[in-house]
Motif scaffolding. Sequence first.
Motif, PDB file in Angstrom:
ATOM      1  N   LEU A  96       0.835  -1.208   0.000  1.00 22.65           N
ATOM      2  CA  LEU A  96       0.000   0.000   0.000  1.00 22.65           C
ATOM      3  C   LEU A  96       0.871   1.260   0.000  1.00 22.65           C
ATOM      4  CD1 LEU A  96      -2.683  -1.204   2.569  1.00 22.65           C
ATOM      5  CD2 LEU A  96      -3.098  -0.688   0.158  1.00 22.65           C
ATOM      6  N   SER A  97       1.985   1.219   0.712  1.00 23.51           N
ATOM      7  CA  SER A  97       2.899   2.369   0.746  1.00 23.51           C
ATOM      8  C   SER A  97       3.575   2.589  -0.604  1.00 23.51           C
ATOM      9  CB  SER A  97       3.979   2.159   1.823  1.00 23.51           C
ATOM     10  OG  SER A  97       3.395   2.054   3.105  1.00 23.51           O
ATOM     11  N   VAL A 112      14.745  -2.927   2.715  1.00 26.93           N
ATOM     12  CA  VAL A 112      13.466  -3.606   2.516  1.00 26.93           C
ATOM     13  C   VAL A 112      13.555  -4.653   1.415  1.00 26.93           C
ATOM     14  CG1 VAL A 112      12.547  -1.903   0.862  1.00 26.93           C
ATOM     15  CG2 VAL A 112      10.967  -3.252   2.260  1.00 26.93           C
ATOM     16  N   MET A 113      14.315  -4.384   0.362  1.00 34.48           N
ATOM     17  CA  MET A 113      14.350  -5.305  -0.772  1.00 34.48           C
ATOM     18  C   MET A 113      14.981  -6.653  -0.400  1.00 34.48           C
ATOM     19  SD  MET A 113      13.105  -5.569  -3.720  1.00 34.48           S
ATOM     20  CE  MET A 113      12.597  -3.853  -3.864  1.00 34.48           C
ATOM     21  N   PRO A 114      16.163  -6.692   0.239  1.00 33.46           N
ATOM     22  CA  PRO A 114      16.710  -7.996   0.642  1.00 33.46           C
ATOM     23  C   PRO A 114      15.773  -8.766   1.572  1.00 33.46           C
ATOM     24  CG  PRO A 114      18.388  -6.284   0.829  1.00 33.46           C
ATOM     25  CD  PRO A 114      17.099  -5.593   0.534  1.00 33.46           C
ATOM     26  N   ARG A 115      15.081  -8.038   2.447  1.00 38.54           N
ATOM     27  CA  ARG A 115      14.161  -8.707   3.376  1.00 38.54           C
ATOM     28  C   ARG A 115      12.967  -9.308   2.633  1.00 38.54           C
ATOM     29  NH1 ARG A 115      14.230  -7.993   8.922  1.00 38.54           N
ATOM     30  NH2 ARG A 115      16.038  -6.880   9.752  1.00 38.54           N
ATOM     31  N   LEU A 116      12.408  -8.557   1.687  1.00 38.55           N
ATOM     32  CA  LEU A 116      11.279  -9.075   0.906  1.00 38.55           C
ATOM     33  C   LEU A 116      11.700 -10.279   0.073  1.00 38.55           C
ATOM     34  CD1 LEU A 116       9.585  -5.762  -0.325  1.00 38.55           C
ATOM     35  CD2 LEU A 116       8.685  -7.369   1.378  1.00 38.55           C
ATOM     36  N   VAL A 117      12.913 -10.235  -0.470  1.00 37.40           N
ATOM     37  CA  VAL A 117      13.408 -11.357  -1.268  1.00 37.40           C
ATOM     38  C   VAL A 117      13.534 -12.609  -0.402  1.00 37.40           C
ATOM     39  CG1 VAL A 117      15.431 -12.247  -2.503  1.00 37.40           C
ATOM     40  CG2 VAL A 117      14.533  -9.973  -3.039  1.00 37.40           C
ATOM     41  N   GLU A 118      14.059 -12.461   0.820  1.00 38.09           N
ATOM     42  CA  GLU A 118      14.179 -13.607   1.720  1.00 38.09           C
ATOM     43  C   GLU A 118      12.814 -14.188   2.048  1.00 38.09           C
ATOM     44  OE1 GLU A 118      16.851 -15.382   2.846  1.00 38.09           O
ATOM     45  OE2 GLU A 118      17.766 -14.181   1.265  1.00 38.09           O
ATOM     46  N   VAL A 119      11.835 -13.309   2.235  1.00 37.15           N
ATOM     47  CA  VAL A 119      10.474 -13.773   2.535  1.00 37.15           C
ATOM     48  C   VAL A 119       9.906 -14.570   1.371  1.00 37.15           C
ATOM     49  CG1 VAL A 119       8.074 -12.999   2.842  1.00 37.15           C
ATOM     50  CG2 VAL A 119       9.899 -12.015   4.249  1.00 37.15           C
ATOM     51  N   VAL A 120      10.017 -14.020   0.159  1.00 38.47           N
ATOM     52  CA  VAL A 120       9.390 -14.676  -0.990  1.00 38.47           C
ATOM     53  C   VAL A 120      10.110 -15.982  -1.354  1.00 38.47           C
ATOM     54  CG1 VAL A 120      10.617 -13.713  -3.003  1.00 38.47           C
ATOM     55  CG2 VAL A 120       8.129 -13.986  -3.071  1.00 38.47           C
ATOM     56  N   MET A 134       3.487  -8.448  -5.712  1.00 31.98           N
ATOM     57  CA  MET A 134       2.813  -7.222  -6.158  1.00 31.98           C
ATOM     58  C   MET A 134       3.586  -5.977  -5.716  1.00 31.98           C
ATOM     59  SD  MET A 134      -1.137  -8.439  -5.523  1.00 31.98           S
ATOM     60  CE  MET A 134      -1.912  -6.882  -5.925  1.00 31.98           C
ATOM     61  N   SER A 135       4.263  -6.052  -4.575  1.00 32.22           N
ATOM     62  CA  SER A 135       5.130  -4.946  -4.139  1.00 32.22           C
ATOM     63  C   SER A 135       6.317  -4.803  -5.082  1.00 32.22           C
ATOM     64  CB  SER A 135       5.618  -5.181  -2.703  1.00 32.22           C
ATOM     65  OG  SER A 135       4.549  -5.224  -1.794  1.00 32.22           O
ATOM     66  N   PHE A 136       6.934  -5.944  -5.436  1.00 29.20           N
ATOM     67  CA  PHE A 136       8.034  -5.928  -6.408  1.00 29.20           C
ATOM     68  C   PHE A 136       7.580  -5.270  -7.714  1.00 29.20           C
ATOM     69  CE2 PHE A 136       9.924 -10.025  -4.447  1.00 29.20           C
ATOM     70  CZ  PHE A 136      10.704  -9.274  -3.576  1.00 29.20           C
ATOM     71  N   GLU A 169      -5.104 -15.841  -9.273  1.00 32.95           N
ATOM     72  CA  GLU A 169      -4.924 -15.189 -10.579  1.00 32.95           C
ATOM     73  C   GLU A 169      -4.119 -13.893 -10.460  1.00 32.95           C
ATOM     74  OE1 GLU A 169      -5.596 -16.180 -13.617  1.00 32.95           O
ATOM     75  OE2 GLU A 169      -6.361 -18.094 -12.881  1.00 32.95           O
ATOM     76  N   ASP A 170      -4.337 -13.136  -9.386  1.00 36.32           N
ATOM     77  CA  ASP A 170      -3.581 -11.892  -9.186  1.00 36.32           C
ATOM     78  C   ASP A 170      -2.085 -12.176  -9.055  1.00 36.32           C
ATOM     79  OD1 ASP A 170      -5.817 -10.294  -9.318  1.00 36.32           O
ATOM     80  OD2 ASP A 170      -6.141 -10.271  -7.147  1.00 36.32           O
ATOM     81  N   LEU A 171      -1.758 -13.248  -8.342  1.00 33.28           N
ATOM     82  CA  LEU A 171      -0.354 -13.633  -8.181  1.00 33.28           C
ATOM     83  C   LEU A 171       0.247 -14.049  -9.519  1.00 33.28           C
ATOM     84  CD1 LEU A 171       2.241 -14.398  -6.739  1.00 33.28           C
ATOM     85  CD2 LEU A 171       1.128 -16.510  -5.956  1.00 33.28           C
ATOM     86  N   LEU A 172      -0.470 -14.855 -10.276  1.00 29.45           N
ATOM     87  CA  LEU A 172       0.039 -15.316 -11.577  1.00 29.45           C
ATOM     88  C   LEU A 172       0.247 -14.146 -12.538  1.00 29.45           C
ATOM     89  CD1 LEU A 172      -2.201 -18.495 -11.984  1.00 29.45           C
ATOM     90  CD2 LEU A 172       0.233 -18.427 -11.384  1.00 29.45           C
ATOM     91  N   ASP A 173      -0.696 -13.203 -12.554  1.00 23.98           N
ATOM     92  CA  ASP A 173      -0.558 -12.015 -13.403  1.00 23.98           C
ATOM     93  C   ASP A 173       0.639 -11.176 -12.976  1.00 23.98           C
ATOM     94  OD1 ASP A 173      -2.748 -12.730 -14.892  1.00 23.98           O
ATOM     95  OD2 ASP A 173      -4.140 -11.372 -13.879  1.00 23.98           O
ATOM     96  N   ALA A 174       0.779 -10.989 -11.653  1.00 22.84           N
ATOM     97  CA  ALA A 174       1.890 -10.179 -11.136  1.00 22.84           C
ATOM     98  C   ALA A 174       3.232 -10.822 -11.454  1.00 22.84           C
ATOM     99  CB  ALA A 174       1.732  -9.981  -9.626  1.00 22.84           C
ATOM    100  N   LEU A 175       3.318 -12.151 -11.356  1.00 24.05           N
ATOM    101  CA  LEU A 175       4.566 -12.854 -11.682  1.00 24.05           C
ATOM    102  C   LEU A 175       4.931 -12.672 -13.154  1.00 24.05           C
ATOM    103  CD1 LEU A 175       4.201 -16.210  -9.703  1.00 24.05           C
ATOM    104  CD2 LEU A 175       6.037 -14.531  -9.433  1.00 24.05           C
TER     105      LEU A 175
END
Length: 311
Positions: A96-97, A112-120, A134-136, A169-175
Motif C-alpha cells: 500500500l505504501s 526492505v528489498m533484501p528482506r522481501l526477497v528472503e520472505v518470498v 505485487m510490491s516488487f 490469478e492476481d499472483l500469476l498475473d503479477a509474476l
Amino acid sequence: MLPNGDSSNSKSKLTSTHDVLGRLVEWICSQLRDPTHPSCSVPTAIHCLSILLREAYVRTLFVQADGIKLLIPLISPASTQQSIQLLYETCLCIWLSSFYDAAVDYLSTTRVMPRLVEVVKGSTKEKVVRVVVMSFRNLLAKGAFAAQMIDLGLPQIVQNLKAQAWTDEDLLDALNQLEVGLKDNLKRLSSFDKYKQQVLLGHLDWSPMHKDPSFWRENINNFEENDFQILRVLMTIIDTSSDTTALAVACYDLSQFLQYHPSGRIVVADLKAKDRVMKLMNHENAEVRKNALLCVQRLFLGAKYASFLQA
C-alpha cells in the motif's frame, strides 16, 4: 441552512476526521516503537495500519511520522500461524505504501528489498507471496529498485515461483508482469549500474566485473559521480564491515581505482584512506590482508607503477 453554514460544517467534519486519523497513526507508531503489551500491541497496530493505509491521507501521515522504518524489522520469514499473519499484514502495508512516492523514496534508503526477497524465497503461503510479488511489481519502475532486484537474483526466483502450482490469478498475473519487467531492465542495466548497486547495498563479492580490466577502463570516470560517492561507500565498508569477502573486495576495488584513475592517489588521499586501509593489513583473514597490502602499495606507487602489481 445557510450556505455558509453548510461549508463550515463540512470543513469541521473534515478537520475532525483528519485529527482522528492523525491520532490513530500516532498511536500505531508508538505501539510499534514501544509496545505496551508483549504479544498483542504490534499485531494489533499492524492490522489497523493495513486497513488505514488504503487512504492516501494516512499514507502521508505515516511517512511524516517516520513510520516506514518501523515496518522493516517485521519483514522476515515466518513459521507460526500468528507470525505468518503479522508478516502478511506488514507486507500488505509495504504494498500500500508503494503507491505513494514519498514512501517509495524512504523505502529506497532501507534494506526492505533484501528482506522481501528472503520472505518470498522461503514462504509457501500464497497470500504472502502474492502481496510481496505485487510490491516488487510496483517498485520495479521506481528509483534503483530494479537494479537491486537483479542483484539479489530476483529473475531466477521469479522463474522458480512460476514453476509452482499457485491458484491465485492476481499472483500469476503479477509474476508474469514482473518477469517481463525484469527482463527489460536487465537488458538496459549497464555493468556499472550493477556494480553501483552491489556497493551501495554492501553486497560485495568476487563477481567477474571486479577483476575485468575493460570494466575499469570504460567506467573509471563514473566513479566521480556525486562527489565520488562509490569510493566513500567503499571506505565505509572498509571501516565497518565484518564480512571478510566484502572487506577484501572493497580494498581491491580501491586499488583498481588507484590504478585506473589519473588522479586516483589525490582523490583517495583526500578520503584519508591510507590509515584506514593499513589497519586491515593485520587482519586475521589472509585474503583481506593481501588486498589491503595491494591497495596500500598502489597508493604509495601511483598509477604509473601500479600496473606492475598483480592481485
